[in-house]
Design an enzyme around this catalytic site. Structure first.
Site, PDB file in Angstrom:
ATOM      1  CG  ASP A  81       5.404  -2.085   3.934  1.00  0.00           C
ATOM      2  OD1 ASP A  81       4.934  -1.387   3.009  1.00  0.00           O
ATOM      3  OD2 ASP A  81       5.293  -3.169   3.910  1.00  0.00           O
TER       4      ASP A  81
ATOM      5  CD  GLU B 145       1.057  -5.241  -0.151  1.00  0.00           C
ATOM      6  OE1 GLU B 145       1.060  -5.225   1.123  1.00  0.00           O
ATOM      7  OE2 GLU B 145       1.411  -4.349  -0.834  1.00  0.00           O
TER       8      GLU B 145
HETATM    9  C1  BGC Z   1       4.387  -3.381   0.626  1.00  0.00           C
HETATM   10  C2  BGC Z   1       5.363  -3.452   0.280  1.00  0.00           C
HETATM   11  C3  BGC Z   1       5.503  -2.201  -0.670  1.00  0.00           C
HETATM   12  C4  BGC Z   1       4.906  -0.819  -0.225  1.00  0.00           C
HETATM   13  C5  BGC Z   1       4.849   0.072  -1.529  1.00  0.00           C
HETATM   14  C6  BGC Z   1       3.380  -2.199   1.041  1.00  0.00           C
HETATM   15  O1  BGC Z   1       2.032  -2.524   1.130  1.00  0.00           O
HETATM   16  O2  BGC Z   1       4.061  -4.329   2.046  1.00  0.00           O
HETATM   17  O3  BGC Z   1       6.237  -4.278  -0.152  1.00  0.00           O
HETATM   18  O4  BGC Z   1       6.959  -1.815  -1.028  1.00  0.00           O
HETATM   19  O5  BGC Z   1       3.565  -1.093   0.019  1.00  0.00           O
HETATM   20  O6  BGC Z   1       3.890  -0.174  -2.309  1.00  0.00           O
END
Ligand code: BGC
Length: 860
Positions: A537, A736
């Site tokens: 991630d 998030e």
């Molecule tokens: C998220 C992911 C995402 C990534 C790229 C992260 O903060 O947890 O789900 O794909 O960012 O944007």
């Protein structure tokens, strides 16, 4: 020995090389980016020098001088390269710019004729610009617009015996497999001098004929013994025996052209048609190329174009404009193709549509898709998203989230299909099938594993960014329970052919998933048999431990194949740059060659599967594909099927005529609120983009069905004679961990947070409007626009009907279609609905009595 004369403080010149075609095509090549890059990448010249001194040098080409009878063709050049010395003395004075404009003098530089442009400063210190034609003597343009830093970057050190310099690295193109340097150098004294050129670990020596005042030399590196690569060429130096050497003694320095142009030229030699070809390819990659493949950077067109030669493996994100992106993207990929490099795989978080692209269709977030329980529909939706992505060249979707979401406090509940593996697994598999059906896109199931099962931080292992206790929290469950609840969606997705999986930020019993060999390799790759690419991630590997290098080593050893660090691949905000650490880990053997090659194989295999090696370009007609009428109709159907009706005292469906309908509430006419996070921006549309391009608000949809709809957003347009009031209320957008909330905040009408969580906002009295209409005797339909269940027990009491619309996206008309009975509601709850805040988190089977059960949902 002769002491070289320092007569003019002018000249140095250096070159620059480029990937001609590419640099021309890309309009966004900036000096700013090159400046940043060179400072980021610069390594200590002293260490380069000592490395060079310890290695052997080979000499090819004693002196090759300007010959007025040269014709300038390459056959002459090759004879020069082989070391023939047909020197004619060449005396140089301040007007020596002319030397370069004479076709007679172009032969030694004809290797660079393939370059479409280059820039140098002439011996008189006058910047000149030449095209390849100019090199052949056809024309010359004098300009003072060219950078002049090279003069000051040629620094005499070591008591003047060594001249260090940098390439004029405009555009940041790395130098791979440097085979030689040719230069004008000043002789003209009585003793012979040996000239040695150092580039990283290579050095080569040739003799300077002191009887010639200015002469051309070609110093060739011992190419067979190894290549001079990448950062090794960031700092070059020249020594002339024991003599002092200054910029005044050297004129034009030209790097030997051809090898430079074909940095990662492996693909010119190998056609990828089998797994065996992939292995052969890996066997030919340099350490630098391997490191670059493993890094995923954030897309910034102007920087990306400069990274062509570095051969970065992948990118994240896109320009916010279809045609701009396609132009930049295609220019970029063309540069890679011309360069014989490995096409990078471009990724995006297309969480509910090509959602960062204006005018794209925005589908319901997964919680709504979970409410449909319709795997065929999910598959179709994913297929449409893949079509919009592929049209713009994106081949790697960082979606779907296949979390089994167990906690309403989690800011990502809406990205999950539901609270049980039975709901999530078949929909996850359907999504993967749809997304990958065209053979152009890799789906990414995330976040491995148990991201939906955290309960807050484990004692003592809170991450540094202590903001997200649920999103990055701990799963306190035993591994067997984790496997029973959270693995089935991965199993189903892998069986459906998922090409990619992303690691999770959270911990399991205190262990960071990004560093867990048990979960990433033993369970995911070995037990579940996952053959695709495992991506970290965003900066996730750096959560493993504070020391970035150690964290990178642990992450790769645990099983990560690609490391995502959008801002820090080549820069070092708060620590070392990712690329440097990966390269170091490779070179020092901290990660075995076998593990690195496995990581590369997985990524290249996925690139092969999505057809990147055939043609990585985007479609020129993408604008007509994005947001097409057909795509919108599929999204509207998804909205219809996602609606969950939970209460109806015979007030629904609405009548299309003969009924005065008030539509009210903050969420009725606001596409931003109906779309939520991951729409146009990470946290959702900005305040000035509320009804963004292509979106239909719910109010617009309501008006399509009845001419008797009156809008009363806040009560300012109160309609005492209304027959019915349909009030839309709900959450503010978030994404998030920013959306992590305390249970007590999961009620309507509380203060909420603005879209980037920077301040609390008063959403207005969402309930007052309902109350006023109810007290005026107007039946109220309450429609909740939300990413998760909220505690609305009292409010539902006041309403004659209650429907959940989730976060429907751009096609608000689908909500209206159901309210007017054009479609009978069929959605059922993918999450158990709490009655009180102290029941949160709540799940089926946990012995709490909810307001509504999992699977509840009425029809007309
Ligand atoms: C998220 C992911 C995402 C990534 C790229 C992260 O903060 O947890 O789900 O794909 O960012 O944007």
């Amino acid at each position: 020995m002769k002491r070289l004369n320092v007569r003019h403080i002018l000249p140095l010149l250096i070159i620059m090389l480029f990937l001609g075609a590419c640099s021309k095509e890309n309009p966004t090549n900036t000096e700013e980016s090159s400046a940043t890059e060179s400072s980021e990448e610069g390594t200590s010249s002293e260490s380069n020098i000592s490395a060079g001194e310890s290695s052997s040098g080979a000499v090819d080409g004693s002196s090759e001088s300007a010959n007025s009878s040269d014709t300038g063709d390459s056959s002459n050049e090759s004879s020069n390269e082989s070391g023939s010395s047909d020197d004619d003395n060449l005396s140089v004075d301040e007007s020596s710019a002319e030397i370069m404009s004479s076709s007679d003098d172009t032969t030694p530089f004809s290797e660079v004729a393939a370059l479409e442009e280059y820039s140098v400063l002439n011996k008189a210190g006058v910047p000149i610009s030449k095209t390849s034609d100019a090199i052949k003597g056809a024309s010359e343009t004098v300009t003072d617009a060219l950078p002049t830093e090279e003069i000051t970057e040629g620094v005499s050190v070591d008591g003047g015996k060594t001249l260090e310099f940098k390439l004029n690295d405009e555009g940041n193109r790395p130098i791979c497999r440097l085979s030689g340097i040719r230069l004008w150098i000043k002789g003209g004294a009585s003793e012979n001098v040996e000239i040695t050129i150092h580039a990283g670990s290579k050095s080569a020596t040739t003799a300077l004929d002191v009887t010639v005042e200015w002469q051309r030399l070609f110093v060739k590196f011992p190419f067979e013994e190894g290549e001079v690569n990448g950062s090794e060429t960031d700092n070059l130096s020249i020594t002339a025996g024991d003599e002092a050497l200054t910029v005044a003694d050297i004129s034009l320095v030209v790097l030997d052209g051809e090898p430079l142009l074909s940095c990662p030229s492996v693909l010119k030699e190998i056609k990828i048609e089998s797994e065996e070809d992939i292995r052969t390819l890996i066997g030919k990659l340099t350490d630098e190329q391997k490191a670059a493949q493993i890094c995923m950077a954030g897309w910034k067109a102007e920087t990306a174009s400069d990274w062509v030669g570095k051969g970065l493996g992948s990118y994240l994100d896109n320009d916010r404009n279809v045609s701009t992106f396609i132009t930049n993207y295609n220019n970029y990929q063309q540069g890679v193709i011309d360069n014989g490099g490995i096409p990078p795989m471009h990724s995006a978080d297309a969480v509910h549509g090509h959602n960062y692209m204006p005018n794209a269709v925005i589908f319901p977030h997964n919680i709504g898709m979970g409410a449909t329980r319709n795997a065929a529909l999910v598959e179709r939706v994913a297929e449409v998203i893949s079509t919009e992505l592929a049209a713009t060249g994106i081949r790697w979707n960082l979606s779907p989230t296949v979390a089994v979401s167990r906690d309403e406090r989690w800011g990502r509940m809406y990205e999950s299909f539901g609270e049980t593996p039975e709901i999530v697994a078949p929909l996850a598999a359907a999504y993967v099938r749809g997304m990958q059906k065209s053979g152009k896109i890799a789906a990414t199931c995330k976040h491995f594993v148990a991201d939906g099962g955290t309960t807050g931080w484990a004692k003592g292992v809170a991450p540094d960014d202590t903001q997200y206790p649920i999103d990055r929290g701990d799963v306190a469950l035993d591994p067997d329970v984790v496997k029973a609840i959270h693995l089935p969606p991965y199993k189903a997705s892998i069986d459906a052919g998922a090409l990619s999986i992303m690691a999770a930020y959270n911990t399991i019993q205190g262990e960071k998933l990004h560093g867990s060999k048990y979960w990433l390799t033993d369970v995911l790759k070995d037990e579940l048999g996952f053959k695709g690419v495992l991506v970290s991630d965003w900066n996730g590997m750096w959560l493993i431990e504070a020391d970035r290098y150690n964290a990178v080593v642990k992450g790769l050893n645990a099983g990560l194949d690609v490391l995502m660090a959008p801002f820090d691949v080549f820069s070092s905000n708060g620590g070392s740059a990712l690329y440097d650490d990966v390269l170091k880990a490779i070179q020092e053997g901290a990660v075995s060659e076998e593990r690195i090659d496995d990581a590369l194989f997985r990524q290249l295999w996925v690139k092969w599967k999505v057809g990147l090696f055939n043609d990585p370009r985007a479609e020129e007609n993408a604008s007509s594909v994005i947001g097409s009428v057909t795509h919108r109709e599929i999204a509207r159907q998804a909205v219809r099927e996602s609606m969950v009706l939970l209460k109806n005292e015979d007030v629904l469906p609405l009548s299309k005529s003969g009924q005065k309908i008030v539509v009210g509430g903050s969420h009725a006419n606001n596409a931003a609120l109906q779309s939520g996070g991951w729409t146009l921006e990470w946290q959702g549309p900005k305040a000035d983009n509320v009804n963004y391009a292509g979106a239909t608000t719910i109010l617009d949809g309501m008006k399509e069905h009845s001419s008797e709809v009156v809008f009363d957003e806040t009560g300012d347009n109160f309609q005492t004679d209304a027959d019915i009031a349909v009030i839309f209320v709900g959450e503010q957008p978030y994404a998030e961990g920013v959306g992590d909330r305390a249970a007590a905040d999961l009620v309507l009408n509380k203060f909420d947070f603005d879209h980037d969580n920077s301040s609390q906002i008063d959403p207005g009295d969402q309930l007052m409007l309902m109350k006023r209409y109810a007290e005026a005797g107007v039946p109220v339909v309450m429609v909740l626009v939300t990413g998760r269940p909220l505690v609305v027990t009292e409010q539902i009491e006041q309403a004659s009907a209650f429907m959940v619309a989730w976060l429907p996206g751009s096609e608000g008309g689908g909500v209206a279609d159901v309210l007017f009975g054009e479609y009978n509601p069929t959605g059922t709850l993918p999450q158990t609905w709490p009655k009180t805040v102290d029941q949160i988190p709540i799940n089926k089977g946990d012995n709490q009595v909810p307001l509504y059960e999992l699977d509840d949902g009425l029809s007309y």
